[in-house]
Motif scaffolding. Structure first.
Motif, short mmCIF file in Angstrom:
data_model
loop_
_atom_site.label_atom_id
_atom_site.label_comp_id
_atom_site.label_asym_id
_atom_site.label_seq_id
_atom_site.Cartn_x
_atom_site.Cartn_y
_atom_site.Cartn_z
N CYS A 186 0.72 -1.09 0.11
CA CYS A 186 0.30 0.32 -0.56
C CYS A 186 0.85 0.95 0.15
CB CYS A 186 -0.95 0.33 1.33
SG CYS A 186 -0.49 -0.20 2.71
N VAL A 201 0.67 5.78 0.13
CA VAL A 201 0.31 7.08 0.06
C VAL A 201 1.06 8.00 -0.51
CG1 VAL A 201 -0.97 8.72 1.52
CG2 VAL A 201 -1.36 6.31 1.79
N ASN A 236 1.48 12.31 -0.31
CA ASN A 236 0.83 13.01 0.92
C ASN A 236 1.45 14.72 0.01
OD1 ASN A 236 -0.31 14.68 3.21
ND2 ASN A 236 1.83 14.29 3.93
N ILE A 281 -4.56 13.14 0.06
CA ILE A 281 -3.88 12.39 -0.48
C ILE A 281 -4.60 11.45 -1.17
CG2 ILE A 281 -2.99 12.08 1.89
CD1 ILE A 281 -4.50 9.09 2.34
N TYR A 331 -3.47 7.23 -2.78
CA TYR A 331 -3.44 6.05 -2.72
C TYR A 331 -4.37 5.10 -3.21
CZ TYR A 331 -8.29 5.79 -0.40
OH TYR A 331 -9.66 5.49 -0.33
N TRP A 353 -3.14 0.51 -3.21
CA TRP A 353 -2.50 -1.09 -3.48
C TRP A 353 -3.04 -2.49 -3.72
CZ3 TRP A 353 -7.47 1.28 -2.74
CH2 TRP A 353 -8.66 0.87 -2.79
N VAL A 361 -5.00 0.86 4.15
CA VAL A 361 -4.43 1.94 4.78
C VAL A 361 -5.45 2.87 5.87
CG1 VAL A 361 -4.28 4.84 3.98
CG2 VAL A 361 -3.57 2.63 2.86
N THR A 388 -9.17 1.27 2.39
CA THR A 388 -8.31 -0.11 1.06
C THR A 388 -9.53 -1.36 1.57
OG1 THR A 388 -6.37 -0.72 2.58
CG2 THR A 388 -6.02 0.61 0.76
N LEU A 420 -0.34 3.53 7.75
CA LEU A 420 0.00 2.46 6.60
C LEU A 420 0.39 1.06 7.32
CD1 LEU A 420 0.68 4.96 5.28
CD2 LEU A 420 1.40 3.75 3.34
#
Length: 217
Positions: free
Chosen positions: A96, A98, A100, A107, A109, A111, A117, A129, A167
């Motif tokens: 996963c 992210v 930022n 954010i 993201y 996965w 997350v 997620t 995470l």
């Protein structure tokens, strides 16, 4: 373990693991961060090496996929192709990630697999997620799978409104889910160092599986 200005990381070998097959990555630039965790598939021949290679690929290539627009979906698809065409047999790992942006309250993201997350607000902990699994420990998607198409990869955006971000791999959130209130209270301690000490105390020696997390305050 690492302690930064506003985020902490740790990776702890599971008490039943011969080696820690998790990896994590933090890229700290002036205007953005990239955070990622990887969980090498334990039943695969080269799960650990897959996690290491995935981490190295991101470190070496991330700038290519951030301009003119952030394209995590293509980035992760290309990472999968890199693993598939490597010299490793069964280079399988979850991830996963992210992105930022430090200039706004959102954010991006992505996965694959069962690494997660979470958003941690003043009232609750929410997984943003959804695991790619048929049942516990049986994954439906993972990096290193030659059958994956670009549409199997995601890039989602989420406003965070100054909430915390977590995470983690499954070895961490299995403990989190047993006692979410205790974790919740400790995530809201004032200093990042006290959070780190408390969270690590809740995990170390109790995690049957490898346990890796990044907490962003």
């Amino acid at each position: 373990m690492s302690n930064y200005n506003n985020f902490i990381t740790a990776t702890l070998k599971g008490i039943k693991s011969k080696e820690n097959k998790d990896e994590y990555l933090v890229i700290d630039e002036n205007s953005y961060n990239i955070f990622a965790v990887f969980d090498g598939v334990s039943s695969a021949m080269n799960g650990k090496d897959a996690a290491i290679k995935a981490k190295s690929f991101i470190k070496a290539n991330y700038r290519t996929y951030l301009y003119p627009d952030v394209d995590i979906k293509t980035f992760m698809y290309d990472l999968n192709q890199y693993l598939v065409t490597s010299d490793l047999n069964e280079p399988y790992t979850t991830y996963c990630l992210v992105y930022n942006n430090k200039t706004n309250n959102s954010i991006l993201y992505s996965w694959l697999g069962d690494s997660r997350v979470y958003i941690i607000t003043s009232q609750y902990i929410e997984a943003i997620t959804k695991d790619d699994s048929y049942k516990e420990n049986v994954l439906s998607k993972y990096l290193g799978n030659p059958d994956l198409l670009i549409d199997d990869f995601r890039q989602h955006e989420r406003e965070i409104d100054h909430n915390h971000i977590l995470l983690c791999t499954d070895g961490f959130y299995r403990l989190l889910e047993i006692d979410p209130l205790t974790f919740f209270d400790n995530f809201h301690k004032k200093s990042i160092s006290s959070i780190e000490h408390s969270i690590n105390s809740l995990v170390e020696g109790k995690n049957f599986d490898d346990s890796t997390y990044i907490f962003i305050k």
